[in-house]
Design an enzyme around this catalytic site. Structure first.
Site, PDB file in Angstrom:
ATOM      1  N   ALA A 188      23.676  20.363   2.435  1.00  0.00           N
ATOM      2  CA  ALA A 188      24.085  20.298   1.028  1.00  0.00           C
ATOM      3  C   ALA A 188      25.604  20.314   0.903  1.00  0.00           C
ATOM      4  CB  ALA A 188      23.468  21.462   0.259  1.00  0.00           C
ATOM      5  N   THR A 223      19.913  24.049   8.269  1.00  0.00           N
ATOM      6  CA  THR A 223      19.853  22.601   8.516  1.00  0.00           C
ATOM      7  C   THR A 223      19.687  22.303  10.005  1.00  0.00           C
ATOM      8  OG1 THR A 223      21.249  22.202   6.582  1.00  0.00           O
ATOM      9  CG2 THR A 223      21.134  20.428   8.227  1.00  0.00           C
ATOM     10  N   TYR A 244      18.261  23.764  12.286  1.00  0.00           N
ATOM     11  CA  TYR A 244      16.959  24.068  12.898  1.00  0.00           C
ATOM     12  C   TYR A 244      15.819  23.199  12.359  1.00  0.00           C
ATOM     13  CZ  TYR A 244      19.477  27.939  14.868  1.00  0.00           C
ATOM     14  OH  TYR A 244      20.400  28.677  15.574  1.00  0.00           O
ATOM     15  N   GLN A 299      13.116  20.585  11.917  1.00  0.00           N
ATOM     16  CA  GLN A 299      12.413  19.898  13.012  1.00  0.00           C
ATOM     17  C   GLN A 299      11.732  18.629  12.535  1.00  0.00           C
ATOM     18  OE1 GLN A 299       9.658  22.357  15.165  1.00  0.00           O
ATOM     19  NE2 GLN A 299      11.221  23.704  15.965  1.00  0.00           N
ATOM     20  N   GLU A 314       2.983  14.996   7.613  1.00  0.00           N
ATOM     21  CA  GLU A 314       2.910  16.460   7.554  1.00  0.00           C
ATOM     22  C   GLU A 314       1.985  16.872   6.415  1.00  0.00           C
ATOM     23  OE1 GLU A 314       6.919  18.020   7.425  1.00  0.00           O
ATOM     24  OE2 GLU A 314       7.421  17.079   9.323  1.00  0.00           O
ATOM     25  N   ASP A 341      22.960  35.017   0.105  1.00  0.00           N
ATOM     26  CA  ASP A 341      24.236  35.482  -0.480  1.00  0.00           C
ATOM     27  C   ASP A 341      24.581  34.778  -1.797  1.00  0.00           C
ATOM     28  OD1 ASP A 341      24.258  36.812   1.918  1.00  0.00           O
ATOM     29  OD2 ASP A 341      26.014  35.805   2.739  1.00  0.00           O
ATOM     30  N   HIS A 350       5.914  29.440   6.511  1.00  0.00           N
ATOM     31  CA  HIS A 350       5.477  28.310   7.342  1.00  0.00           C
ATOM     32  C   HIS A 350       4.275  28.793   8.141  1.00  0.00           C
ATOM     33  CE1 HIS A 350       5.348  24.976  10.100  1.00  0.00           C
ATOM     34  NE2 HIS A 350       6.299  24.376   9.418  1.00  0.00           N
ATOM     35  N   HIS A 362       9.877  31.089   5.453  1.00  0.00           N
ATOM     36  CA  HIS A 362      10.491  29.825   5.874  1.00  0.00           C
ATOM     37  C   HIS A 362      11.445  29.242   4.835  1.00  0.00           C
ATOM     38  CE1 HIS A 362      10.676  26.001   7.998  1.00  0.00           C
ATOM     39  NE2 HIS A 362      10.211  25.352   6.949  1.00  0.00           N
ATOM     40  N   GLU A 399      19.114  24.648  -0.514  1.00  0.00           N
ATOM     41  CA  GLU A 399      18.061  25.661  -0.623  1.00  0.00           C
ATOM     42  C   GLU A 399      18.398  26.792  -1.587  1.00  0.00           C
ATOM     43  OE1 GLU A 399      16.291  26.626   3.131  1.00  0.00           O
ATOM     44  OE2 GLU A 399      15.188  28.326   2.263  1.00  0.00           O
ATOM     45  N   SER A 416      12.917  19.089   1.506  1.00  0.00           N
ATOM     46  CA  SER A 416      14.070  19.944   1.239  1.00  0.00           C
ATOM     47  C   SER A 416      15.393  19.275   1.601  1.00  0.00           C
ATOM     48  CB  SER A 416      13.888  21.226   2.042  1.00  0.00           C
ATOM     49  OG  SER A 416      15.081  21.885   2.172  1.00  0.00           O
TER      50      SER A 416
HETATM   51  P1  FAD Z   1      21.996  25.739   5.176  1.00  0.00           P
HETATM   52  O1  FAD Z   1      21.832  24.578   6.049  1.00  0.00           O
HETATM   53  O2  FAD Z   1      21.216  26.942   5.516  1.00  0.00           O
HETATM   54  O3  FAD Z   1      23.540  26.139   5.165  1.00  0.00           O
HETATM   55  C1  FAD Z   1      23.949  27.336   4.534  1.00  0.00           C
HETATM   56  C2  FAD Z   1      25.433  27.528   4.780  1.00  0.00           C
HETATM   57  O4  FAD Z   1      25.947  28.525   3.906  1.00  0.00           O
HETATM   58  C3  FAD Z   1      25.792  27.992   6.182  1.00  0.00           C
HETATM   59  O5  FAD Z   1      26.925  27.284   6.600  1.00  0.00           O
HETATM   60  C4  FAD Z   1      26.165  29.457   5.987  1.00  0.00           C
HETATM   61  O6  FAD Z   1      27.090  29.962   6.922  1.00  0.00           O
HETATM   62  C5  FAD Z   1      26.797  29.396   4.613  1.00  0.00           C
HETATM   63  N1  FAD Z   1      26.844  30.689   3.932  1.00  0.00           N
HETATM   64  C6  FAD Z   1      25.798  31.422   3.468  1.00  0.00           C
HETATM   65  N2  FAD Z   1      26.265  32.557   2.897  1.00  0.00           N
HETATM   66  C7  FAD Z   1      27.619  32.533   3.016  1.00  0.00           C
HETATM   67  C8  FAD Z   1      28.654  33.421   2.651  1.00  0.00           C
HETATM   68  N3  FAD Z   1      28.427  34.605   2.052  1.00  0.00           N
HETATM   69  N4  FAD Z   1      29.929  33.073   2.937  1.00  0.00           N
HETATM   70  C9  FAD Z   1      30.209  31.899   3.568  1.00  0.00           C
HETATM   71  N5  FAD Z   1      29.263  31.032   3.950  1.00  0.00           N
HETATM   72  C10 FAD Z   1      27.989  31.342   3.666  1.00  0.00           C
HETATM   73  N6  FAD Z   1      13.401  20.919   5.597  1.00  0.00           N
HETATM   74  C11 FAD Z   1      13.034  19.605   5.619  1.00  0.00           C
HETATM   75  O7  FAD Z   1      13.171  18.895   4.621  1.00  0.00           O
HETATM   76  N7  FAD Z   1      12.527  19.076   6.772  1.00  0.00           N
HETATM   77  C12 FAD Z   1      12.357  19.794   7.910  1.00  0.00           C
HETATM   78  O8  FAD Z   1      11.924  19.263   8.934  1.00  0.00           O
HETATM   79  C13 FAD Z   1      12.706  21.169   7.888  1.00  0.00           C
HETATM   80  N8  FAD Z   1      12.512  21.941   8.977  1.00  0.00           N
HETATM   81  C14 FAD Z   1      12.956  23.226   8.965  1.00  0.00           C
HETATM   82  C15 FAD Z   1      12.851  23.991  10.120  1.00  0.00           C
HETATM   83  C16 FAD Z   1      13.376  25.271  10.153  1.00  0.00           C
HETATM   84  C17 FAD Z   1      13.247  26.094  11.410  1.00  0.00           C
HETATM   85  C18 FAD Z   1      14.010  25.802   9.002  1.00  0.00           C
HETATM   86  C19 FAD Z   1      14.588  27.182   9.029  1.00  0.00           C
HETATM   87  C20 FAD Z   1      14.084  25.064   7.848  1.00  0.00           C
HETATM   88  C21 FAD Z   1      13.568  23.774   7.810  1.00  0.00           C
HETATM   89  N9  FAD Z   1      13.653  22.994   6.660  1.00  0.00           N
HETATM   90  C22 FAD Z   1      13.261  21.688   6.697  1.00  0.00           C
HETATM   91  C23 FAD Z   1      14.345  23.480   5.483  1.00  0.00           C
HETATM   92  C24 FAD Z   1      15.786  22.912   5.486  1.00  0.00           C
HETATM   93  O9  FAD Z   1      16.264  22.855   6.808  1.00  0.00           O
HETATM   94  C25 FAD Z   1      16.726  23.754   4.660  1.00  0.00           C
HETATM   95  O10 FAD Z   1      16.168  24.024   3.410  1.00  0.00           O
HETATM   96  C26 FAD Z   1      18.046  23.037   4.460  1.00  0.00           C
HETATM   97  O11 FAD Z   1      18.574  22.651   5.699  1.00  0.00           O
HETATM   98  C27 FAD Z   1      19.025  23.929   3.728  1.00  0.00           C
HETATM   99  O12 FAD Z   1      20.281  23.306   3.746  1.00  0.00           O
HETATM  100  P2  FAD Z   1      21.468  23.965   2.945  1.00  0.00           P
HETATM  101  O13 FAD Z   1      22.643  23.076   3.146  1.00  0.00           O
HETATM  102  O14 FAD Z   1      21.045  24.271   1.579  1.00  0.00           O
HETATM  103  O15 FAD Z   1      21.702  25.384   3.667  1.00  0.00           O
HETATM  104  C1  SIN Z   2       8.362  21.455   9.862  1.00  0.00           C
HETATM  105  O1  SIN Z   2       8.891  20.668  10.645  1.00  0.00           O
HETATM  106  O2  SIN Z   2       7.197  21.823   9.944  1.00  0.00           O
HETATM  107  C2  SIN Z   2       9.187  21.988   8.761  1.00  0.00           C
HETATM  108  C3  SIN Z   2       9.312  20.969   7.732  1.00  0.00           C
HETATM  109  C4  SIN Z   2       9.805  21.562   6.450  1.00  0.00           C
HETATM  110  O3  SIN Z   2      10.027  22.759   6.352  1.00  0.00           O
HETATM  111  O4  SIN Z   2       9.958  20.790   5.514  1.00  0.00           O
END
Ligand code: FAD
Ligand code: SIN
Length: 532
Positions: free
Chosen positions: A13, A43, A45, A47, A115, A222, A243, A352, A376, A392
């Site tokens: 994001a 992000t 992680y 899969q 999926e 946070d 999950h 999850h 997220e 997501s």
């Molecule tokens: P994130 O990628 O979590 O990034 C958050 C950032 O905020 C990090 O850099 C962190 O350091 C920073 N941050 C947080 N708090 C603070 C603070 N107080 N000060 C400074 N920095 C801070 N979704 C799918 O669509 N497909 C998938 O296959 C999938 N597989 C997944 C597998 C796993 C194991 C997991 C855990 C999630 C999966 N998801 C999947 C969900 C998806 O990965 C996440 O919802 C998405 O990547 C979130 O992205 P984001 O940019 O919102 O946050």
């Molecule tokens: C997974 O790969 O099963 C996770 C996919 C997701 O959280 O969207």
């Protein structure tokens, strides 16, 4: 420090937004802050992959829309679902242009995975490490932008609003404004202020509130806690997605390794301790029913058989194909003595994904002026009561793009607020011992897992609330007299997020999607979001 655009978070994001803004405004400064190393994000992680209608011969927007609405169990906002599904394809194309590689067959066509809850194969992926590929692509693109400053190991403590310049702010104050943030710079150990014109929160999820989670340690909610403290609006926090299939490793707490749902998409079958394929008892879609249903079914089987896990059976699958699609999973299982070709994989549900979060509109705007939220940490109403798998990453890109469009329209009319005082640390001393913090974190995770997990009831929620009150009281006292540290702030944020989950769960007098309360099993005819 002053910056035109401040981005908090270096996951999909935050990076997508920063990249777009930097390219469009080469004369403006964009600062990205992240509390850990730049790639340590949810992000990284991911899969399974990213859902998108890439082949209009075999699939259609209306099918993806329908699947999302069904998974969301009545609470999705249809307009939002439509725009995400339709605009998502352009966002995926952009990601590919930036350099992301998705698996293709010998004819050069994308190999699309399936999926739970998807009626068609529509998941683009990079083996079983899609998130790593996206994070790599975006960080490499960011490095080429000279107007982006990425500062890692810098912990954002709070967003700055009128509250910090002497005004009393309440939930009903109109036009609360964001002027920037206070950060704890972990390199200098100093608290600094960063003044910005526009701030984007992209702080990710909150799985760490639970004892077992697929999320890394950064996922402590946070951003959600900061917005709640700043009197902004938070929505639908009761919908925590578990999950169904995290790898069960005895004694491992914190982050669990995920076994992607794509394994079931490729034919993996869930079995209980007696070897029975149990999903057919619960849903006609069997192992590929939406996640809430599969996670509850596993939870029930574990309770019936008194076990801590069930099995995912892949022994009948073509192993060459398995190793090619899931090399990381194959190796991980082997490393703990599970040979997927001869052994079943022990799995259990784990926290999850947070479907709710900071309430935003269709342009990523929060209830606080000049503050956007995407990814997220945001609640866009795409997911409703349960997120469809792989929606997501798509959502994050669509709303980061939309926030970028709106930011471009606003940036030149906003000025810096020059009156922001320094952080006030008067009366605080270095912590005497960390045990007060680490023990409280353990207690918090335990109570959330035991009382506010996959299956809830009123008494459990009430108990959770009482215990949270005590943890809150003790932590606030500690916070008032102790120098801030990431551990203390994360504990404080996790208590706030836990409170929001419990409070929202108490307010929802029905069972819907991911919120399953045995005292309210009937679905209400009135569809409403929980707003705090
Ligand atoms: P994130 O990628 O979590 O990034 C958050 C950032 O905020 C990090 O850099 C962190 O350091 C920073 N941050 C947080 N708090 C603070 C603070 N107080 N000060 C400074 N920095 C801070 N979704 C799918 O669509 N497909 C998938 O296959 C999938 N597989 C997944 C597998 C796993 C194991 C997991 C855990 C999630 C999966 N998801 C999947 C969900 C998806 O990965 C996440 O919802 C998405 O990547 C979130 O992205 P984001 O940019 O919102 O946050
Ligand atoms: C997974 O790969 O099963 C996770 C996919 C997701 O959280 O969207």
């Amino acid at each position: 420090m002053k910056t035109d655009f401040l981005v908090i978070g270096s996951g999909i994001a935050g990076l997508t937004y920063a990249l777009k803004v930097a390219t469009e405004c080469p004369d403006k400064i964009i600062t990205i802050i992240t509390k850990a190393s730049s790639d340590e994000t949810n992000t990284k992680y991911a899969q399974g992959g990213i859902a998108g209608v890439m082949n209009l011969d075999a699939d259609s927007f209306s099918k993806h829309i329908e699947d999302t609405l069904i998974a969301g169990d009545g609470l999705c906002n249809k307009k939002i679902v439509e725009l995400v599904v339709k605009e998502g394809v352009d966002r995926i194309e952009e990601l590919i242009e930036w350099g992301a590689q998705f698996d293709k067959n010998e004819e050069g066509e994308y190999i699309l995975g399936k999926e739970g809850g998807h009626s068609e194969s529509r998941i683009l992926h990079h083996k079983d490490v899609t998130g790593e590929e996206m994070e790599r692509t975006l960080l490499e693109a960011i490095k080429k932008c000279s107007n982006i400053h990425l500062i890692s190991h810098c912990f954002v403590l709070d967003i700055i609003t009128q509250h910090h310049v002497g005004y009393l702010i309440t939930k009903s104050t109109p036009d609360i404004e964001c002027y920037g943030v206070y950060v704890l710079n972990l390199h200098t150990k100093k608290i600094e202020k960063i003044i910005s014109k526009i701030t984007l929160l992209a702080t990710g999820g909150n799985g760490q509130v639970y004892r077992t989670t697929t999320n890394p340690s950064i996922a402590t909610g946070d951003g959600i806690a900061m917005v709640y403290r700043a009197k902004g609006r938070i929505e639908n926090m009761e919908f925590i997605q578990f999950h169904p299939t995290a790898l069960f490793e005895a004694g491992v707490r914190g982050q669990s390794f995920l076994i992607t749902e794509a394994v079931r998409g490729d034919g993996g079958i869930l079995r209980n301790q007696l070897g029975e394929a149990f999903m057919e008892k619960y849903d006609e879609r069997k192992d590929l029913a939406p996640r809430d249903i599969v996670a509850r079914a596993i939870d029930n089987e574990m309770k019936i058989n008194g076990t801590e896990f069930v099995y995912l059976d892949c022994r009948h699958l073509n192993m060459e194909k398995f190793k090619n699609h899931f090399p990381n999973i194959y190796q991980k299982c082997l490393s703990i003595g599970v040979d997927v070709s001869v052994d079943m994989i022990p799995v259990a549900p784990a926290a999850h994904y947070s479907c709710g979060g900071i309430k935003t509109d269709e342009w990523g705007k929060t209830s606080i002026k000049n503050l956007f939220a995407t990814g997220e940490c945001a609640s866009t109403e795409l997911h409703g009561a349960n997120r469809l798998a792989s929606n997501s990453l798509l959502e994050a890109m669509v709303f980061s793009h939309r926030s970028f469009i709106t930011s471009m329209q606003q940036i030149d009319s906003i000025s810096f607020n020059e009156e922001i005082p320094d952080w006030n640390a008067a009366g605080t001393i270095a912590p005497k011992e960390m045990i007060l913090i680490t023990q409280s974190i353990k207690e918090l995770k335990l109570l959330m897992s035991d009382y506010v997990g996959i299956v809830r009831n009123n008494e459990r929620l009430h108990r959770a609330n009482r215990r949270l009150d005590l943890l809150h009281e003790e932590t606030e006292l500690l916070y008032q007299k102790t120098e801030v540290s990431p551990q203390l702030c994360e504990l404080r944020n996790m208590i706030t997020v836990a409170y929001l989950i419990v409070k929202s769960a108490e307010l929802r007098k029905e069972s819907r999607g991911l919120h399953y309360n045995t005292d309210h099993q009937i679905k209400s005819t009135i569809l409403q979001n929980t707003i705090l």
